[in-house]
Scaffold this motif. Structure first.
Motif, mmCIF file in Angstrom:
data_model
loop_
_atom_site.group_PDB
_atom_site.id
_atom_site.type_symbol
_atom_site.label_atom_id
_atom_site.label_comp_id
_atom_site.label_asym_id
_atom_site.label_seq_id
_atom_site.Cartn_x
_atom_site.Cartn_y
_atom_site.Cartn_z
ATOM 1 N N SER A 164 0.814 -1.210 0.000
ATOM 2 C CA SER A 164 0.000 0.000 0.000
ATOM 3 C C SER A 164 0.847 1.258 0.000
ATOM 4 N N ASP A 180 -19.184 0.741 1.692
ATOM 5 C CA ASP A 180 -18.483 -0.407 2.278
ATOM 6 C C ASP A 180 -19.174 -0.886 3.544
ATOM 7 N N VAL A 190 -13.253 -2.908 4.108
ATOM 8 C CA VAL A 190 -12.429 -2.920 2.895
ATOM 9 C C VAL A 190 -11.089 -2.274 3.242
ATOM 10 N N GLY A 191 -10.057 -3.081 3.362
ATOM 11 C CA GLY A 191 -8.740 -2.592 3.732
ATOM 12 C C GLY A 191 -8.530 -2.455 5.222
ATOM 13 N N LYS A 236 -11.436 6.898 1.704
ATOM 14 C CA LYS A 236 -10.476 7.089 0.615
ATOM 15 C C LYS A 236 -11.158 7.367 -0.720
ATOM 16 N N LYS A 237 -12.450 7.058 -0.829
ATOM 17 C CA LYS A 237 -13.137 7.224 -2.111
ATOM 18 C C LYS A 237 -13.485 8.677 -2.421
ATOM 19 N N ASN A 267 -5.020 -2.400 1.006
ATOM 20 C CA ASN A 267 -6.151 -1.554 1.412
ATOM 21 C C ASN A 267 -7.396 -1.734 0.544
ATOM 22 N N ASN A 268 -7.401 -2.754 -0.304
ATOM 23 C CA ASN A 268 -8.603 -3.126 -1.041
ATOM 24 C C ASN A 268 -9.134 -4.497 -0.622
ATOM 25 N N SER A 269 -8.429 -5.177 0.259
ATOM 26 C CA SER A 269 -8.848 -6.507 0.697
ATOM 27 C C SER A 269 -10.060 -6.402 1.625
#
Length: 564
Positions: free
Chosen positions: A53, A74, A91-92, A120-121, A143-145
């Motif tokens: 990341s 999320d 998510v992350g 973060k979006k 950070n997308n897991s």
């Protein structure tokens, strides 16, 4: 030595020092300049990874997403304690939603609570993460897991949460997140190795802020990336980090991003060597990665830990964490400045007087009176010399008229007269020299401490850390017109200017025309300049002037009687 020259030099020095802080702000000059953005990646050395990341460029959102929409996108775990509320994204496993319960954006009773972190979006994404990096292409969470919640549904001081992620190759990652009743998070990350091979992974933590916030470009206050690496304080402005990445190595300390009153910080596991960075690669980042890997033998479990601070820079809270959590020099998160040894004790005195009086404004008044009492004997000596000099003005004027063509003779006769009357002309400078350090210390304290934010005095002064909100140019609110900022000259700055003008009349009058003009202009100059300063500072200066005048008036009356 001519005391007028000395006083003039001191006054001009004061103007330069104070003016520099206020006027050399250049917000217009420091506008964002168009630059070609470069992707700056950490180069891993042999056997040393870069966390996945840490060097990944953030994807720019093509569609503008609101904060509320991002929060609903999320799955989340609720976060709640006495001082903060928010949520953690599964998510992350990002801590990206934190709001302060006890602080509002403005004095308006309907004002929103202060929001520190954002998902973060959105364009203002601001979040903290931690995890693992591999030197051998092992599949680790980023950070997308998407993590699975395995324990508790709400994070509180009594109910820690646990998250789990399986890489489907024999490694199960567990993240335990705890929070105290204030602003400190403790994260313990474990790995269960169900594979047949031993695994080495490197633990990291990172703060990401996508946009530079609006900062107050005062050199008296640092806003940007900050940290302590071993024993050294590191401070980098946003623009400096954007121009050049900063890299450090250490075995203790912390890293973070600071606003004037709010802070996010990451603290590595104690007694572990780490590499740290302040970088910009489409977002501002403060991160560290442990130098030595965490080894997880086949069939075993191993872990690493870290701490996150997300909250308000309350003096007692910050100092408390520096001691109780053993965070090295965490008290430097509050920018006390070069005169730390003077400014911080002054805050504790003010805080004590506040607890005694119940109001920070009255605490400032009591502090001012205390300073006058502390230096009463020294000021008495100074004012006695000035009063004698004033009483000798007719004799000095006679000398100047008698020896008007011989300046050297005038100086010689004046110094002889001073010796005869046992007058030290330099002693007249002492009141100014005494006042300057306290002026700057109180200015710094009012400017940087959260405790002074929105602290009322009485009447129209509802925030001692903000300028007096009234203005002479709309007759202090009688005329329904909002003057521009440079015309906001309120009641307290005017009182300060008037008190300074009266104080000047008690001092020996300058005989030099240029000096006389400087002295005459000085109260007006300070009135205009201090109008934009925190009202608490103007209250201090005004009360100090009044107490000084009272003491000086008594001394002059006594001295005048003796010289008649």
């Amino acid at each position: 030595m001519d005391t007028k020259n000395i006083l003039t030099a001191i006054i001009l020095s004061t103007i330069i020092i104070v003016g520099w802080q206020v006027l050399v702000i250049d917000p217009e000059i420091k506008k964002e300049q168009a630059k070609v953005e470069k992707t700056i990646q950490t180069k891993p050395t042999a056997g040393k990874p870069s966390a996945p990341s840490l060097n990944k460029k953030i994807q720019v959102q093509k569609k503008k997403v609101s904060r509320q929409e991002a929060l609903l996108t999320d799955q989340r775990v609720k976060l709640d304690n006495a001082k903060i509320t928010g949520s953690i994204s599964l998510v992350g496993a990002l801590i990206d939603d934190v709001t302060l319960k006890n602080y509002q954006e403005s004095l308006d009773e309907n004002s929103k609570q202060v929001v520190i972190l954002n998902p973060k979006k959105i364009n203002k994404g601001y979040y903290l993460e931690s995890g693992w990096a591999s030197a051998n292409n092992i599949n680790v969470p980023d950070n997308n897991s998407v993590w699975k919640l395995t324990r508790n549904r709400t994070l509180t001081p009594r109910t820690p949460i646990e998250l789990e992620w399986d890489n489907q190759n024999g490694l199960v990652f567990t993240k335990k997140i705890e929070v105290d009743d204030q602003y400190l998070f403790s994260i313990t990350e474990s790995i269960k190795n169900n594979s047949k091979a031993n695994v080495d992974l490197f633990h990291y933590s990172q703060i990401t802020r996508k946009e530079k916030p609006q900062v107050q470009d005062f050199y008296i206050l640092h806003e940007g990336l900050v940290g302590v690496i071993d024993e050294t304080l590191q401070e980098e402005d946003y623009d400096d980090v954007k121009d050049k990445n900063q890299k450090y190595q250490g075995t203790s300390g912390w890293l973070g991003i600071t606003d004037k009153y709010w802070l996010t910080a990451i603290v590595p596991q104690k007694k572990q060597a780490f590499n740290a960075e302040f970088i910009y690669d489409t977002a501002y980042k403060a991160n560290y990665i442990l130098t030595n890997p965490t080894s997880i033998p086949s069939g075993k479990i191993n872990s690493s830990s870290s701490q996150f601070f997300i909250g308000a820079k309350e003096v007692k809270t910050i100092d408390g964490y520096a001691e109780s959590a053993n965070i090295n020099k965490f008290d430097l998160a509050i920018d006390w400045g070069w005169f730390y040894f003077f400014t911080k004790p002054l805050f504790f005195i003010i805080d004590y007087l506040y607890n005694f009086s119940g109001n920070f404004g009255w605490a400032i008044v009591l502090l001012t009176a205390g300073i006058r009492i502390l230096f009463f004997p020294l000021a008495n000596y100074s004012f006695a010399s000035m009063a004698k000099m004033k009483a000798l003005q007719p004799e000095i004027a006679r000398m100047k008229d008698l020896y008007k063509d011989d300046k050297q003779k005038i100086q010689t006769e004046m110094m002889g007269l001073y010796r005869k009357e046992k007058i030290n002309p330099v002693s007249g400078c002492l009141p100014m020299l005494i006042q300057i350090p306290f002026f700057f210390a109180i200015y710094k304290m009012l400017f940087v401490t959260l405790e002074m934010r929105h602290a009322p005095f009485f009447g129209w002064i509802q925030d001692l850390s903000a300028p007096d909100p009234t203005s002479l140019f709309n007759l202090f609110g009688l005329i329904p017109w909002d003057p521009p900022s440079f015309l906001m000259i309120g009641v307290w700055p005017i009182l300060m200017g008037v008190s300074m003008w009266i104080q000047q009349k008690l001092n020996p009058a300058p005989t030099d025309p240029i000096q006389a003009k400087i002295f005459a202009f000085f109260p007006l100059f300070l009135t205009v300049m201090l109008a934009s300063f925190p009202s608490g500072l103007v209250v201090y200066w005004t009360v100090n002037n009044v107490l000084t005048m009272a003491q000086q008036y008594v001394i002059i009356r006594k001295t005048t009687i003796k010289t008649v």
